[in-house]
Scaffold this motif. Structure first.
Motif, mmCIF file in Angstrom:
data_model
loop_
_atom_site.group_PDB
_atom_site.id
_atom_site.type_symbol
_atom_site.label_atom_id
_atom_site.label_comp_id
_atom_site.label_asym_id
_atom_site.label_seq_id
_atom_site.Cartn_x
_atom_site.Cartn_y
_atom_site.Cartn_z
ATOM 1 N N HIS A 165 0.537 -1.301 0.151
ATOM 2 C CA HIS A 165 -0.111 -0.200 0.042
ATOM 3 C C HIS A 165 1.475 1.225 -0.225
ATOM 4 C CE1 HIS A 165 -3.170 -2.581 0.741
ATOM 5 N NE2 HIS A 165 -2.611 -2.923 1.873
ATOM 6 N N PRO A 166 1.798 1.561 -0.813
ATOM 7 C CA PRO A 166 2.839 2.676 -0.832
ATOM 8 C C PRO A 166 1.684 3.968 -1.579
ATOM 9 C CG PRO A 166 3.188 1.084 -2.953
ATOM 10 C CD PRO A 166 2.158 0.535 -1.860
ATOM 11 N N ASP A 167 2.218 4.715 -1.618
ATOM 12 C CA ASP A 167 1.594 6.225 -2.298
ATOM 13 C C ASP A 167 2.368 6.756 -3.343
ATOM 14 O OD1 ASP A 167 2.990 7.377 -0.383
ATOM 15 O OD2 ASP A 167 1.538 8.455 0.966
ATOM 16 N N PRO A 168 2.474 5.917 -3.792
ATOM 17 C CA PRO A 168 3.287 7.147 -5.301
ATOM 18 C C PRO A 168 2.694 8.897 -5.722
ATOM 19 C CG PRO A 168 2.093 4.715 -6.579
ATOM 20 C CD PRO A 168 1.752 4.813 -4.892
ATOM 21 N N ALA A 169 3.028 8.806 -6.606
ATOM 22 C CA ALA A 169 2.710 10.449 -6.957
ATOM 23 C C ALA A 169 2.776 10.504 -8.241
ATOM 24 C CB ALA A 169 2.993 11.822 -6.489
ATOM 25 N N PHE A 170 1.465 11.197 -9.468
ATOM 26 C CA PHE A 170 2.684 11.120 -10.727
ATOM 27 C C PHE A 170 1.572 12.967 -11.188
ATOM 28 C CE2 PHE A 170 0.293 7.418 -9.636
ATOM 29 C CZ PHE A 170 1.200 6.258 -10.111
ATOM 30 N N GLY A 171 1.880 13.236 -12.159
ATOM 31 C CA GLY A 171 2.109 15.008 -12.167
ATOM 32 C C GLY A 171 2.816 15.515 -13.617
ATOM 33 N N VAL A 172 3.097 16.901 -13.275
ATOM 34 C CA VAL A 172 4.297 17.708 -13.961
ATOM 35 C C VAL A 172 5.346 18.530 -12.793
ATOM 36 C CG1 VAL A 172 2.690 17.914 -15.860
ATOM 37 C CG2 VAL A 172 3.000 19.323 -14.396
ATOM 38 N N ALA A 173 6.352 18.642 -13.622
ATOM 39 C CA ALA A 173 7.372 19.312 -12.385
ATOM 40 C C ALA A 173 8.412 19.913 -13.463
ATOM 41 C CB ALA A 173 7.831 18.574 -11.971
ATOM 42 N N ARG A 174 8.726 21.656 -12.926
ATOM 43 C CA ARG A 174 9.991 21.674 -13.972
ATOM 44 C C ARG A 174 11.446 20.750 -13.968
ATOM 45 N NH1 ARG A 174 7.215 26.124 -14.814
ATOM 46 N NH2 ARG A 174 5.991 27.237 -12.865
ATOM 47 N N ILE A 175 11.943 21.862 -14.407
ATOM 48 C CA ILE A 175 13.246 20.325 -14.413
ATOM 49 C C ILE A 175 14.192 20.465 -13.533
ATOM 50 C CG2 ILE A 175 14.685 22.495 -15.538
ATOM 51 C CD1 ILE A 175 15.265 18.585 -16.903
ATOM 52 N N ASP A 176 14.258 21.601 -12.493
ATOM 53 C CA ASP A 176 14.650 21.875 -11.459
ATOM 54 C C ASP A 176 13.868 21.501 -9.801
ATOM 55 O OD1 ASP A 176 13.328 24.041 -11.104
ATOM 56 O OD2 ASP A 176 14.706 25.140 -10.619
ATOM 57 N N VAL A 177 13.306 20.517 -10.241
ATOM 58 C CA VAL A 177 12.437 19.967 -8.970
ATOM 59 C C VAL A 177 13.357 18.780 -8.507
ATOM 60 C CG1 VAL A 177 11.698 17.665 -10.638
ATOM 61 C CG2 VAL A 177 9.818 18.368 -8.729
ATOM 62 N N VAL A 222 12.652 13.461 -2.909
ATOM 63 C CA VAL A 222 11.387 13.422 -1.980
ATOM 64 C C VAL A 222 10.378 13.544 -2.727
ATOM 65 C CG1 VAL A 222 12.127 15.445 -0.639
ATOM 66 C CG2 VAL A 222 10.999 16.193 -2.271
ATOM 67 N N MET A 223 8.799 13.098 -2.458
ATOM 68 C CA MET A 223 7.423 12.946 -3.034
ATOM 69 C C MET A 223 7.340 13.896 -4.023
ATOM 70 S SD MET A 223 3.542 12.201 -1.338
ATOM 71 C CE MET A 223 4.030 10.658 -1.151
ATOM 72 N N LEU A 224 7.026 13.947 -4.922
ATOM 73 C CA LEU A 224 6.826 14.589 -6.188
ATOM 74 C C LEU A 224 5.536 15.712 -5.278
ATOM 75 C CD1 LEU A 224 7.410 15.421 -8.589
ATOM 76 C CD2 LEU A 224 5.268 13.663 -9.251
ATOM 77 N N GLY A 225 5.709 16.956 -5.090
ATOM 78 C CA GLY A 225 4.615 17.498 -4.721
ATOM 79 C C GLY A 225 5.066 18.607 -3.597
ATOM 80 N N LYS A 226 6.631 18.128 -2.844
ATOM 81 C CA LYS A 226 6.569 18.915 -2.357
ATOM 82 C C LYS A 226 7.488 19.816 -1.554
ATOM 83 C CE LYS A 226 6.313 15.284 1.274
ATOM 84 N NZ LYS A 226 5.946 15.087 3.033
ATOM 85 N N ASP A 227 7.991 20.451 -2.762
ATOM 86 C CA ASP A 227 8.231 21.199 -3.913
ATOM 87 C C ASP A 227 7.660 22.694 -4.508
ATOM 88 O OD1 ASP A 227 8.947 20.383 -5.856
ATOM 89 O OD2 ASP A 227 11.034 21.045 -5.941
ATOM 90 N N LEU A 287 7.749 7.108 -7.098
ATOM 91 C CA LEU A 287 6.928 6.047 -6.266
ATOM 92 C C LEU A 287 8.804 5.379 -5.688
ATOM 93 C CD1 LEU A 287 9.204 4.949 -8.542
ATOM 94 C CD2 LEU A 287 7.401 4.592 -10.137
ATOM 95 N N ASN A 288 8.386 4.530 -5.359
ATOM 96 C CA ASN A 288 9.534 4.190 -4.305
ATOM 97 C C ASN A 288 9.030 2.262 -4.566
ATOM 98 O OD1 ASN A 288 7.045 2.201 -2.422
ATOM 99 N ND2 ASN A 288 7.454 3.306 -0.665
ATOM 100 N N ARG A 289 10.242 1.074 -3.887
ATOM 101 C CA ARG A 289 10.469 -0.289 -4.554
ATOM 102 C C ARG A 289 8.932 -0.837 -4.435
ATOM 103 N NH1 ARG A 289 14.452 -2.943 -0.744
ATOM 104 N NH2 ARG A 289 14.281 -4.243 -2.323
ATOM 105 N N ASN A 290 8.137 -1.062 -3.717
ATOM 106 C CA ASN A 290 6.625 -1.229 -3.512
ATOM 107 C C ASN A 290 6.258 -1.290 -5.019
ATOM 108 O OD1 ASN A 290 7.257 -2.831 -1.440
ATOM 109 N ND2 ASN A 290 6.890 -0.710 -0.087
ATOM 110 N N VAL A 291 6.607 0.005 -5.754
ATOM 111 C CA VAL A 291 5.556 0.136 -7.040
ATOM 112 C C VAL A 291 6.599 -0.047 -8.716
ATOM 113 C CG1 VAL A 291 4.059 2.271 -8.138
ATOM 114 C CG2 VAL A 291 4.313 2.246 -5.774
#
Length: 710
Positions: free
Chosen positions: A591-603, A607-612, A685-689
């Motif tokens: 039961h991990p929580d992967p994140a999907f979306g868009v980001a700038r090149i310097d993200v 850390v999880m996507l969306g933290k910054d 994502l992490n190793r569970n996904v």
């Protein structure tokens, strides 16, 4: 550092700044000089009367102060204070630095108080002697202007650097030159005094002795007095208001002066502005280097002109002597013309040398001043002047624009004598062109069979016509903006093929090319129309991903070797159009929580996507999902993912929105609005996904129909 001295002198008194204050226009004045140029304005122009009349204009609002700015339209030595209808015309004086100074209407009253504490006449106005902007002072008078402690520190260091060699502080008669300094004792010693007063044994054995120059530097770097708030003199600056562009204290925040403004930590903004100033200086440093090389070129031209002039005169005299008496009178006239051309060329080149030298000296002085400012350890003082310095650096760099570093004169004397006519034509003898102008190259031909587009890249190829006899030294390739706008140069060089990346998807570009040599440029080729891909085909990018990401399936499938979340981006970025891609969940354990979306090149990649603030994402577990940007969680929505689930990401840059789908159903409302810039598909994502990317997909039909209705 001597070239920096202009930056350190007051435009009014011409001496080094003493207790400098910063005007709202970003220029500096000595506190005493500022008081000396105060002018008392009519009562109707006071801040109180303007507020009473309902104008509501802030005394420091420079958008409105521009209406009161003073500009001298002619070099007459006279000007008037703009915005003051009843103010008399006041003659201008010039300071030792050559800057116009506007004297007060009457001498200030004598006072025993310091310039900062002495009362300021009611309705006083001060005009900047450099940009001539006028400002009516409020009740605080000159105390309302912040002190430039950074400038004071730079002046101290500059004056110390010009001082004589350091002397021993313990010599009884004539002090000898110091050889060491003890950092713990803070004393400079010559060798005899060090052996007598500071033996290397006992408790003194642990003291650190350094060379005098290093000791002087360590003294300079000692902590300076922390600047205090202008409105609350007992409070130190602790935060920075982004809208007001000024440091503030906690009491300013408690009083609500910046309640609706964005306020950030003082240290963070200090580092950010230092970085911005350093980056701006890089560009200016390149311009200065080019200017130095250009000056060498101009000085060489002077020598070449001198040598060519001597050679040409000798040739001319030889031809004229061959014609004996019949040519003597004409010879003098022709020599005069040659000398005139010679002097004209020298004058043009020398004028350009003088002009470029002045600009280079000013540029170098500003660079050295900025470098000294960057060394300053006072964040508050630095931030008070950093915005102005960054603007000045960019403005100075823009002044070294295209054509500035190009010679205005050639070294050749394109003149010759034609001595073939008969003697009876001698009086009609005149100069003719010695060198026939070589023709420009022929128009290049675009090779259509080799021109193509792929995704948002375009490759163009061209060649010279088969029967062309004039060689080309290089080519200039131009493209428009994809929307029928103006052409811009995208390549200049000798190659006959060029690939242009980073174009907009689903856009039509026009391309053309021309050749050039020393004589000039050819006409443009025929215009080629290029169409970029309607949809994007891309894979994950190993080059920008975190090192823990594991790639397979031609970089379309990714997982991770760590239990922590790691970020991977797509290879293609989007800045225009509507784009849709999907990701299938190949493995989902624990039961991990992967994140999907868009980001700038310097993200941030660890850390999880969306933290910054560089990413916009949806993170989801087996039961529900959340939208996240800048570590802010919103719109919890029921419905999760499992092995085999499909996540869709729809980026609409025409509407600046981002929407997510799970198993072909929209997950929650529109996730984000006002999304713009160059954005890359992203996953954390992490190793569970393990997920697999699917690209080149058309926009879902239901979204297209909804968009057309809207």
């Amino acid at each position: 550092m001597e070239e920096m001295e202009e930056e350190l002198k007051c435009p009014v008194c011409g001496s080094f700044y003493r207790e400098p204050i910063i005007l709202p226009c970003s220029h500096n004045l000595c506190q005493a000089c500022a008081r000396n140029i105060l002018v008392q304005t009519p009562e109707s122009e006071s801040p109180q009367s303007r507020r009473a009349s309902g104008s509501g204009v802030s005394d420091y609002d420079y958008l409105d102060l521009d209406k009161m700015s003073l500009y001298s339209e002619a070099d007459s030595g006279y000007g008037s204070y703009g915005g003051f209808a009843s103010a008399p015309t006041t003659p201008c004086q010039r300071s030792p630095n050559g800057v116009r100074v506007f004297p007060p209407a009457m001498p200030p009253p004598a006072t025993h108080l310091s310039p900062a504490l002495a009362p300021v006449p009611r309705n006083s106005c001060i005009t900047c002697p450099q940009c001539h902007r006028s400002l009516i002072l409020d009740d605080r008078g000159l105390r309302g202007f912040p002190k430039n402690r950074v400038l004071e520190g730079v002046i101290d260091r500059y004056q110390q650097s010009k001082a004589a060699a350091l002397k021993c502080q313990l010599c009884e008669k004539a002090p000898k030159e110091a050889t060491v300094m003890c950092e713990q004792c803070d004393v400079f010693y010559c060798d005899p005094c060090r052996l007598r007063c500071h033996p290397p044994r006992g408790p003194l054995a642990k003291h650190r002795l350094v060379p005098p120059a290093q000791g002087r530097v360590s003294r300079r770097l000692s902590p300076r007095k922390v600047s205090t708030c202008t409105d609350h003199e007992l409070e130190n600056h602790s935060m920075y208001c982004v809208q007001c562009k000024m440091p503030v204290c906690y009491q300013c925040l408690e009083e609500g002066k910046h309640s609706s403004h964005e306020v950030k930590a003082l240290g963070a903004m200090w580092k950010l502005h230092k970085s911005q100033l350093s980056q701006a200086l890089n560009g200016l440093s390149d311009r200065a280097k080019e200017a130095k090389e250009f000056l060498v070129q101009l000085r060489n031209m002077v020598q070449q002109i001198q040598e060519n002039s001597v050679e040409f005169e000798a040739c001319l005299v030889a031809q004229c002597d061959a014609l004996i008496d019949a040519l003597n009178r004409r010879k003098a006239q022709l020599l005069a013309r040659v000398n005139k051309e010679h002097e004209h060329k020298l004058k043009v080149v020398r004028d350009q040398i003088s002009h470029c030298t002045v600009k280079l000296r000013q540029t170098t002085g500003l660079m050295e001043y900025c470098l000294e400012v960057i060394k300053e350890n006072d964040p508050s003082g630095f931030l008070q002047i950093s915005d102005a310095l960054i603007r000045r650096v960019h403005l100075t760099e823009d002044q070294w624009g295209k054509g500035t570093l190009t010679p205005r004169m050639t070294t050749d004397f394109d003149l010759s004598l034609d001595n073939s006519p008969l003697l009876q034509s001698i009086h009609q003898l005149d100069f003719v062109q010695m060198k026939a102008s070589s023709p420009v190259p022929a128009t290049p031909i675009l090779q259509l069979e080799e021109c193509c587009t792929h995704n948002n890249s375009a490759t163009l190829s061209w060649k010279q016509p088969p029967l062309s006899t004039v060689p080309a030294e290089g080519y200039i390739l131009e493209l428009d903006d994809g929307s029928g706008g103006q052409f811009r140069e995208v390549y200049v060089g000798k190659e006959t093929m060029c690939t242009v990346d980073g174009l907009h998807f689903n856009s039509t570009y026009n391309a053309r090319v021309k050749a050039f040599n020393k004589t000039g440029v050819s006409p443009y080729s025929k215009t080629l129309v290029l169409q970029t891909s309607e949809v994007a085909w891309f894979a994950f990018d190993p080059g920008s991903a975190h090192s823990d990401i594991i790639f397979s399936n031609d970089n379309l499938t990714v997982t991770c070797s760590s239990y922590d979340d790691r970020v991977v981006l797509g290879k293609t970025g989007f800045s225009k159009g509507v784009h849709y891609w999907e990701l299938t969940v190949d493995r989902y354990d624990n039961h991990p929580d992967p994140a999907f979306g868009v980001a700038r090149i310097d993200v941030m990649k660890d850390v999880m996507l969306g933290k910054d603030d560089k990413a916009w994402a949806m993170y989801v577990d087996n039961n529900r999902s959340w939208f996240m940007h800048n570590n802010s969680h919103t719109n919890r929505t029921e419905g999760g993912i499992a092995k085999g689930a499909t996540i869709g990401v729809l980026l609409d840059l025409n509407r600046k929105t981002l929407t997510f789908f799970i198993n072909d159903e929209q997950q929650g409302p529109i996730a984000f609005e006002n999304v713009e810039g160059l954005l890359f598909p992203a996953v954390s994502l992490n190793r569970n996904v393990q997920v697999t990317l699917h690209t080149g997909l058309p926009v879902p039909d239901f979204y297209s129909s909804r968009a057309s209705i809207a």
